[in-house]
Design a protein around this motif. Structure first.
Motif, PDB file in Angstrom:
ATOM      1  N   UNK A   1      -5.654  19.034  25.843  1.00 45.16           N
ATOM      2  CA  UNK A   1      -5.348  18.579  24.490  1.00 45.16           C
ATOM      3  C   UNK A   1      -6.270  19.650  23.755  1.00 45.16           C
ATOM      4  N   UNK A   2      -7.040  20.365  24.028  1.00 44.85           N
ATOM      5  CA  UNK A   2      -8.105  21.311  23.482  1.00 44.85           C
ATOM      6  C   UNK A   2      -7.444  22.920  23.609  1.00 44.85           C
ATOM      7  N   UNK A   3      -6.538  23.147  24.535  1.00 40.65           N
ATOM      8  CA  UNK A   3      -6.005  24.367  24.600  1.00 40.65           C
ATOM      9  C   UNK A   3      -4.663  24.741  24.122  1.00 40.65           C
ATOM     10  N   UNK A   4      -4.186  26.146  23.834  1.00 44.00           N
ATOM     11  CA  UNK A   4      -3.274  26.281  23.044  1.00 44.00           C
ATOM     12  C   UNK A   4      -2.070  26.429  24.054  1.00 44.00           C
ATOM     13  N   UNK A   5      -0.782  26.291  23.485  1.00 46.83           N
ATOM     14  CA  UNK A   5       0.474  26.929  23.964  1.00 46.83           C
ATOM     15  C   UNK A   5       0.443  28.463  24.249  1.00 46.83           C
ATOM     16  N   UNK A   6       1.213  28.832  25.123  1.00 47.03           N
ATOM     17  CA  UNK A   6       1.206  30.342  25.269  1.00 47.03           C
ATOM     18  C   UNK A   6       1.686  30.960  24.089  1.00 47.03           C
ATOM     19  N   UNK A   7       1.145  31.927  23.235  1.00 48.88           N
ATOM     20  CA  UNK A   7       1.641  32.532  21.913  1.00 48.88           C
ATOM     21  C   UNK A   7       2.888  33.375  22.552  1.00 48.88           C
ATOM     22  N   UNK A   8       2.892  33.955  23.783  1.00 45.00           N
ATOM     23  CA  UNK A   8       4.049  34.651  24.145  1.00 45.00           C
ATOM     24  C   UNK A   8       5.194  33.856  24.144  1.00 45.00           C
ATOM     25  N   UNK A   9       5.123  32.735  24.966  1.00 46.19           N
ATOM     26  CA  UNK A   9       6.348  31.781  24.930  1.00 46.19           C
ATOM     27  C   UNK A   9       6.815  31.334  23.730  1.00 46.19           C
ATOM     28  N   UNK A  10       5.935  31.166  22.869  1.00 45.17           N
ATOM     29  CA  UNK A  10       6.199  30.542  21.345  1.00 45.17           C
ATOM     30  C   UNK A  10       6.901  31.640  20.719  1.00 45.17           C
ATOM     31  N   UNK A  11       6.669  32.938  20.698  1.00 42.38           N
ATOM     32  CA  UNK A  11       7.128  33.935  20.067  1.00 42.38           C
ATOM     33  C   UNK A  11       8.671  34.284  20.776  1.00 42.38           C
ATOM     34  N   UNK A  12       8.687  34.253  22.094  1.00 43.72           N
ATOM     35  CA  UNK A  12      10.010  34.295  22.798  1.00 43.72           C
ATOM     36  C   UNK A  12      11.145  33.375  22.404  1.00 43.72           C
ATOM     37  N   UNK A  13      10.508  32.024  21.778  1.00 38.75           N
ATOM     38  CA  UNK A  13      11.150  30.947  21.692  1.00 38.75           C
ATOM     39  C   UNK A  13      11.426  31.137  19.871  1.00 38.75           C
ATOM     40  N   UNK A  14      10.894  32.116  19.331  1.00 32.58           N
ATOM     41  CA  UNK A  14      11.157  32.367  17.795  1.00 32.58           C
ATOM     42  C   UNK A  14      10.044  31.308  16.938  1.00 32.58           C
ATOM     43  N   UNK A  15       9.177  30.894  17.579  1.00 31.32           N
ATOM     44  CA  UNK A  15       8.418  30.016  17.068  1.00 31.32           C
ATOM     45  C   UNK A  15       6.926  30.637  16.462  1.00 31.32           C
TER      46      UNK A  15
END
Length: 216
Positions: free
Chosen positions: A164-178
């Motif tokens: 709950x205190x760690x982030x999602x992968x920024x690279x995955x978010x970027x790849x998903x256009x988020x």
């Protein structure tokens, strides 16, 4: 062993083991190998399915759900009194274990850059021998396999809570256009690393998604 019809188990050291639980001796000794063989088919499935699930729903989501499933089935397995059902629940536990590790490894590699990819990537592999040392200690102190699984499951539960205190992968978010979500994570990371940068100065571009999955 020929004429293996009369035997008893020595409980002076081991209180309960899987061998004594289901009499996996004599003509039934091959069932131990069978259980391990089935477990490794779960490893193969978990490694494959983890990539598909984490690509679709996110690295953090895949880690969390596989962790929770591992905890639940690990505890269930510790109470199972029937060998066939035990093999199934153990198989699910093993499948989720390798799925969790695979997704976590990808997540770590996507969070790191430069020399830290090597350092963190290699450090994760030390979890295997380290955890085997923990299991050896448990086996010496608690000589009942039921409690081994319960304590190991409890340790996995702690890891699930920490997510709950760690982030999602920024690279995955970027790849998903988020990109907005990715920008917030990168800005937070920059602040923690003492970088003097404004969030609006972070520019993220997605190139050729989903065909090339290029990230700039």
């Amino acid at each position: 062993m020929d004429n293996c019809v009369d035997y008893e188990h020595d409980h002076s050291f081991w209180v309960h083991t899987m061998t004594t639980e289901w009499d996996l001796v004599c003509e039934r000794v091959a069932l131990k190998t069978l259980a391990k063989l089935i477990l490794f088919t779960g490893f193969a499935l978990g490694s494959f399915a983890s990539g598909l699930i984490s690509d679709r729903f996110g690295r953090k989501t895949a880690i969390w759900y596989s962790s929770i499933t591992m905890v639940v089935f690990g505890v269930i397995t510790s109470f199972i009194p029937w060998y066939p059902v035990f093999v199934f629940t153990w198989w699910v536990t093993g499948t989720m274990a390798i799925a969790c590790y695979t997704a976590a490894f990808v997540w770590t590699m996507e969070l790191a850059t430069g020399k830290w990819k090597i350092i963190l990537g290699m450090s994760m592999n030390y979890s295997w021998p380290f955890c085997r040392l923990i299991i050896a200690g448990l086996a010496y102190v608690l000589r009942d396999w039921h409690w081994h699984l319960r304590i190991i499951s409890a340790m996995v539960a702690v890891g699930a809570v920490l997510l709950f205190w760690v982030p999602e992968s920024p690279r995955w978010l970027i790849a998903k256009s988020r990109t907005d979500e990715a920008k917030k994570i990168l800005f937070s990371a920059a602040k923690r690393n003492g970088k003097d940068i404004k969030e609006e100065d972070i520019v993220l571009k997605v190139q050729g998604v989903p065909k090339n999955m290029g990230i700039q």
